[in-house]
Design an enzyme around this catalytic site. Structure first.
Site, PDB file in Angstrom:
ATOM      1  N   ARG A 162       3.523   8.199 -17.134  1.00 25.05           N
ATOM      2  CA  ARG A 162       4.790   8.067 -17.400  1.00 25.05           C
ATOM      3  C   ARG A 162       4.776   6.714 -17.739  1.00 25.05           C
ATOM      4  O   ARG A 162       4.576   5.634 -17.539  1.00 25.05           O
ATOM      5  CB  ARG A 162       5.505   8.147 -15.833  1.00 25.05           C
ATOM      6  CG  ARG A 162       6.673   7.318 -16.480  1.00 25.05           C
ATOM      7  CD  ARG A 162       8.093   7.779 -14.660  1.00 25.05           C
ATOM      8  NE  ARG A 162       7.391   6.558 -14.025  1.00 25.05           N
ATOM      9  CZ  ARG A 162       8.497   6.882 -12.881  1.00 25.05           C
ATOM     10  NH1 ARG A 162       9.413   8.018 -12.964  1.00 25.05           N
ATOM     11  NH2 ARG A 162       8.088   6.154 -12.063  1.00 25.05           N
ATOM     12  N   ASP A 446       9.846   0.088  -5.621  1.00 23.00           N
ATOM     13  CA  ASP A 446       9.318   0.422  -7.317  1.00 23.00           C
ATOM     14  C   ASP A 446      10.819  -0.129  -7.763  1.00 23.00           C
ATOM     15  O   ASP A 446      11.982  -0.670  -6.994  1.00 23.00           O
ATOM     16  CB  ASP A 446       8.888   1.425  -7.161  1.00 23.00           C
ATOM     17  CG  ASP A 446       9.632   2.123  -7.608  1.00 23.00           C
ATOM     18  OD1 ASP A 446      10.274   2.319  -7.239  1.00 23.00           O
ATOM     19  OD2 ASP A 446       9.321   4.078  -7.768  1.00 23.00           O
TER      20      ASP A 446
HETATM   21  C1  LIG Z   1      11.217   5.991  -7.798  1.00 28.12           C
HETATM   22  C2  LIG Z   1       9.131   6.121  -8.021  1.00 28.12           C
HETATM   23  O1  LIG Z   1       9.359   6.468  -9.287  1.00 28.12           O
HETATM   24  S1  LIG Z   1       9.039   6.603  -7.112  1.00 28.12           S
HETATM   25  C3  LIG Z   1       6.949   6.235  -8.490  1.00 28.12           C
HETATM   26  C4  LIG Z   1       6.548   5.082  -8.793  1.00 28.12           C
HETATM   27  N1  LIG Z   1       6.363   4.051  -7.740  1.00 28.12           N
HETATM   28  C5  LIG Z   1       5.014   4.218  -6.913  1.00 28.12           C
HETATM   29  O2  LIG Z   1       3.913   4.611  -7.629  1.00 28.12           O
HETATM   30  C6  LIG Z   1       4.378   3.876  -5.925  1.00 28.12           C
HETATM   31  C7  LIG Z   1       3.024   4.025  -5.730  1.00 28.12           C
HETATM   32  N2  LIG Z   1       2.549   3.398  -4.347  1.00 28.12           N
HETATM   33  C8  LIG Z   1       2.120   1.974  -4.221  1.00 28.12           C
HETATM   34  O3  LIG Z   1       1.679   1.603  -5.281  1.00 28.12           O
HETATM   35  C9  LIG Z   1       1.591   1.840  -2.973  1.00 28.12           C
HETATM   36  O4  LIG Z   1       1.260   3.086  -1.513  1.00 28.12           O
HETATM   37  C10 LIG Z   1       2.262   0.945  -2.368  1.00 28.12           C
HETATM   38  C11 LIG Z   1       2.183  -0.527  -2.826  1.00 28.12           C
HETATM   39  C12 LIG Z   1       3.814   0.971  -1.679  1.00 28.12           C
HETATM   40  C13 LIG Z   1       1.449   0.239  -0.915  1.00 28.12           C
HETATM   41  O5  LIG Z   1       0.350   0.289  -1.143  1.00 28.12           O
HETATM   42  P1  LIG Z   1      -0.564  -0.788  -0.099  1.00 28.12           P
HETATM   43  O6  LIG Z   1       0.286  -2.014   0.324  1.00 28.12           O
HETATM   44  O7  LIG Z   1      -1.536  -1.498  -1.086  1.00 28.12           O
HETATM   45  O8  LIG Z   1      -1.431  -0.005   0.910  1.00 28.12           O
HETATM   46  P2  LIG Z   1      -1.831   0.371   1.512  1.00 28.12           P
HETATM   47  O9  LIG Z   1      -2.719  -1.481   2.461  1.00 28.12           O
HETATM   48  O10 LIG Z   1      -1.603   1.426   2.931  1.00 28.12           O
HETATM   49  O11 LIG Z   1      -3.113   0.626   0.763  1.00 28.12           O
HETATM   50  C14 LIG Z   1      -4.126   1.725   1.382  1.00 28.12           C
HETATM   51  C15 LIG Z   1      -5.192   1.861   0.293  1.00 28.12           C
HETATM   52  O12 LIG Z   1      -4.787   2.713  -0.836  1.00 28.12           O
HETATM   53  C16 LIG Z   1      -4.565   2.491  -1.926  1.00 28.12           C
HETATM   54  N3  LIG Z   1      -2.953   3.096  -1.835  1.00 28.12           N
HETATM   55  C17 LIG Z   1      -2.228   3.043  -1.946  1.00 28.12           C
HETATM   56  N4  LIG Z   1      -0.574   3.543  -2.529  1.00 28.12           N
HETATM   57  C18 LIG Z   1      -1.700   4.229  -3.739  1.00 28.12           C
HETATM   58  C19 LIG Z   1      -1.336   5.120  -4.653  1.00 28.12           C
HETATM   59  N5  LIG Z   1      -0.119   5.334  -5.066  1.00 28.12           N
HETATM   60  N6  LIG Z   1      -2.398   5.197  -5.742  1.00 28.12           N
HETATM   61  C20 LIG Z   1      -3.623   4.551  -5.833  1.00 28.12           C
HETATM   62  N7  LIG Z   1      -4.012   4.013  -4.604  1.00 28.12           N
HETATM   63  C21 LIG Z   1      -3.097   3.532  -3.720  1.00 28.12           C
HETATM   64  C22 LIG Z   1      -4.806   0.918  -1.969  1.00 28.12           C
HETATM   65  O13 LIG Z   1      -5.338   0.438  -3.295  1.00 28.12           O
HETATM   66  C23 LIG Z   1      -5.513   0.985  -0.834  1.00 28.12           C
HETATM   67  O14 LIG Z   1      -6.593   0.625  -1.083  1.00 28.12           O
HETATM   68  P3  LIG Z   1      -7.805   0.067  -1.057  1.00 28.12           P
HETATM   69  O15 LIG Z   1      -8.070   0.478   0.399  1.00 28.12           O
HETATM   70  O16 LIG Z   1      -9.088   0.262  -1.923  1.00 28.12           O
HETATM   71  O17 LIG Z   1      -7.576  -1.404  -1.386  1.00 28.12           O
HETATM   72  O1  LIG Z   2      10.936   8.090 -10.462  1.00 23.85           O
HETATM   73  C1  LIG Z   2      11.985   8.782  -9.866  1.00 23.85           C
HETATM   74  C2  LIG Z   2      12.625   7.862  -8.662  1.00 23.85           C
HETATM   75  O2  LIG Z   2      12.756   8.439  -7.879  1.00 23.85           O
HETATM   76  O3  LIG Z   2      13.259   7.311  -9.574  1.00 23.85           O
END
Ligand SMILES: CC(=O)SCCNC(=O)CCNC(=O)[C@H](O)C(C)(C)COP(=O)(O)OP(=O)(O)OC[C@H]1O[C@@H](n2cnc3c(N)ncnc32)[C@H](O)[C@@H]1OP(=O)(O)O
Ligand SMILES: O=CC(=O)O
Length: 534
Positions: A162, A446
């Site tokens: 994206r 986010d």
């Molecule tokens: C409205 C929209 O546009 S939605 C789409 C855009 N938003 C996103 O993509 C958000 C994606 N999610 C994230 O970034 C994360 O889940 C967060 C920031 C919300 C939380 O992350 P953390 O605080 O690191 O969560 P947590 O400590 O439980 O993570 C555990 C493990 O999973 C990993 N992890 C968590 N979420 C993700 C993810 N989405 N992708 C890859 N790895 C992830 C962490 O890096 C961590 O790895 P590690 O154990 O190797 O260090």
């Molecule tokens: O990008 C996704 C959203 O829910 O906003």
């Protein structure tokens, strides 16, 4: 034309990405297409001005033939046929890229938009990671010595990138003295380095296209893809893109957007958070009947949200396209089983509704949610890769249903106001520190969710909203609550982090929630601040 890059070494491996050939390609994209972006942004502003005068939207009369026409998008390529679980997350840092690829999800939305701070480091690091991933050669060892490798025991998630939305500039690149378009830099660098290798494997390149407001914006992307395929001699139609329907105006142009992108169209996604942001933004001065209650009270079951998702499924399946579900913001907490169980239950409910409504797959924010979403879609899809053939003739959504905000019962409360200010500041601070997504109070925050928070406060000040407690939202009240939330944050984070990120974030939020003029995107002034901070 001349392209100039102000910093050639934001990461140790930047020279592999910022090659003269790749930059020449980005320059070509600007030469041909950048000139169309300001006009499209201007059109957004004009339409918003019309809504300020008359808060009504309708399906476009001039495209009625497209809506009535009998056309479909191309069949999905084999690699993209099954998208029942898509994990989203930034493509930098490397460990998150690897975690997402290894997560068991069918698709990884590799995000350079809402989940990513567009620092020059992050942009180049993300493209480097995506290029390594395309070649199956991505690894990382953390400071603590934890090793991250691509799994070989099960399929990796398929990458769908994206790029940034049309509004975001890239300050580190100029073309003929003009600031580059962020989306063209992201797409250009990714496509140049990976199109051939991905297309040889039948794995793309595939994209998600964010924040578009009209079918004319989809037309621009289609022209870019056609040009890029020709330029790199990739078979026409290899690129496939899924468009986010995450603005209220786009909801009125779903058919038209698929039609414009047709040779490259893959589907639509119900991006609920930006959609809510867009509703607040567009109807911000339309009075109390267009005000949303507290963010926590707006569910996908609200009639106007159901109208949006039902229309999306109906439209997609009529056109042979994927209907992709969105993001439940609850996330698990590995240290708190109760929080995790609650998150799982909420995600189960959300995904069940989507799968039963006909969505072909959906998004999760965290690897621990992949099996939860998979179980629900497995239950509905079984062995079928998708349910695109499920038509929804029963759906009858009228224009008024999409904007019937007042049908949502709910209240605006002091807790909601406080939470909005806390989240807006905390998220902006984390964003300024280089991290575009963060867990706050067990919710994924986010750019999209933070936009809702700060826009809602602006709207409440503008409208003089009376809260459930009887207090009126005034500038003075917001100043007071904001100061209290800043004090709270001061007590919660390290002193140097507060000074460096939270205090400036607090001032930024104060300015934009209290200014007369509404700020179109939080990330624009935040990006200026980020660039100044260096
Ligand atoms: C409205 C929209 O546009 S939605 C789409 C855009 N938003 C996103 O993509 C958000 C994606 N999610 C994230 O970034 C994360 O889940 C967060 C920031 C919300 C939380 O992350 P953390 O605080 O690191 O969560 P947590 O400590 O439980 O993570 C555990 C493990 O999973 C990993 N992890 C968590 N979420 C993700 C993810 N989405 N992708 C890859 N790895 C992830 C962490 O890096 C961590 O790895 P590690 O154990 O190797 O260090
Ligand atoms: O990008 C996704 C959203 O829910 O906003």
């Amino acid at each position: 034309m001349t392209i100039e890059v102000s910093d050639h070494a934001p990461t140790p491996r930047a020279a592999e990405i910022l090659t003269p050939e790749a930059l020449a390609f980005v320059e070509q994209l600007h030469d041909r297409f950048a000139g169309r972006v300001p006009g499209l942004l201007e059109r957004r502003a004009e339409r918003r001005e019309q809504l300020a005068r008359n808060p009504r939207l309708d399906f476009l009369p001039e495209t009625a033939e497209i809506r009535a026409g009998d056309w479909t998008v191309p069949e999905p390529p084999a690699a993209l046929a099954d998208r029942r679980v898509e994990i989203t997350g930034p493509a930098s840092p490397t460990k998150m890229a690897i975690n997402a690829l290894n997560s068991g999800a069918k698709v990884w939305l590799a995000d350079l938009e809402d989940a990513s701070t567009p620092s020059w480091f992050n942009v180049i690091d993300a493209i480097t990671n995506l290029s390594d991933a395309a070649r199956g050669d991505l690894s990382f060892t953390s400071g603590e010595g934890k090793e991250y490798r691509l799994r070989t025991d099960a399929p990796l998630a398929l990458v769908v990138v994206r790029p940034r939305g049309w509004h975001l500039p890239e300050h580190h690149v100029t073309v003929n003295g003009e600031t580059a378009v962020g989306a063209l830099v992201d797409f250009g660098l990714h496509f140049f380095h990976n199109a051939r290798v991905l297309s040889d494997k039948g794995e793309g390149p595939f994209y998600y296209l964010p924040k578009m407001e009209s079918h004319l914006e989809a037309r621009l992307w289609n022209d870019i893809f056609t040009f890029a395929e020709e330029a790199l001699e990739i078979p026409a139609g290899t690129v496939r893109a899924t468009m986010l329907i995450e603005t209220i105006t786009a909801a009125f142009e779903m058919d038209e957007m698929l039609y414009e992108l047709r040779p490259h169209a893959s589907g639509l996604n119900a991006g609920r958070w930006d959609y809510l942001f867009s509703i607040i933004k567009n109807f911000r001065d339309a009075g109390a009947s267009f005000e949303l209650p507290d963010r926590a009270q707006v569910a996908m079951t609200a009639p106007f949200m159901r109208a949006y998702t039902e229309l999306l499924v109906q439209t997609c399946h009529k056109r042979g396209a994927f209907a992709m579900g969105g993001m439940a913001a609850v996330i698990p907490n590995r240290r708190e089983p109760e929080v995790t169980e609650q998150a799982f239950q909420k995600v189960r409910d959300d995904k069940s509704r989507e799968a039963n409504d006909g969505f072909d797959g959906s998004w999760v924010a965290h690897p621990d949610l992949v099996p939860v979403c998979a179980e629900i879609f497995d239950g509905v899809l079984g062995d079928r890769p998708n349910q695109i053939d499920r038509q929804r003739p029963d759906v009858d959504v009228q224009a008024a249903d999409l904007i019937d905000i007042s049908s949502l019962q709910g209240t605006a409360t002091m807790v909601g106001l406080r939470t909005n200010l806390y989240v807006a500041v905390a998220y902006t601070a984390v964003w300024l520190s280089g991290n575009g997504a963060v867990a706050i109070h067990n919710l994924m925050e986010d750019a999209a969710t933070a936009e809702i928070s700060r826009s809602q406060v602006w709207q409440q000040v503008h409208n003089g909203t009376v809260l459930e407690s009887g207090e009126t939202v005034t500038r003075e009240l917001v100043e007071h609550v904001l100061d209290e939330e800043l004090d709270r944050l001061h007590g919660e984070v390290a002193v140097d982090a507060y000074e460096r990120y939270y205090a400036p974030a607090g001032e930024l939020v104060r300015t934009i929630v209290l200014s007369e003029e509404y700020t179109d995107f939080l990330t624009l002034p935040a990006y200026d601040l980020l660039t100044k901070q260096g």
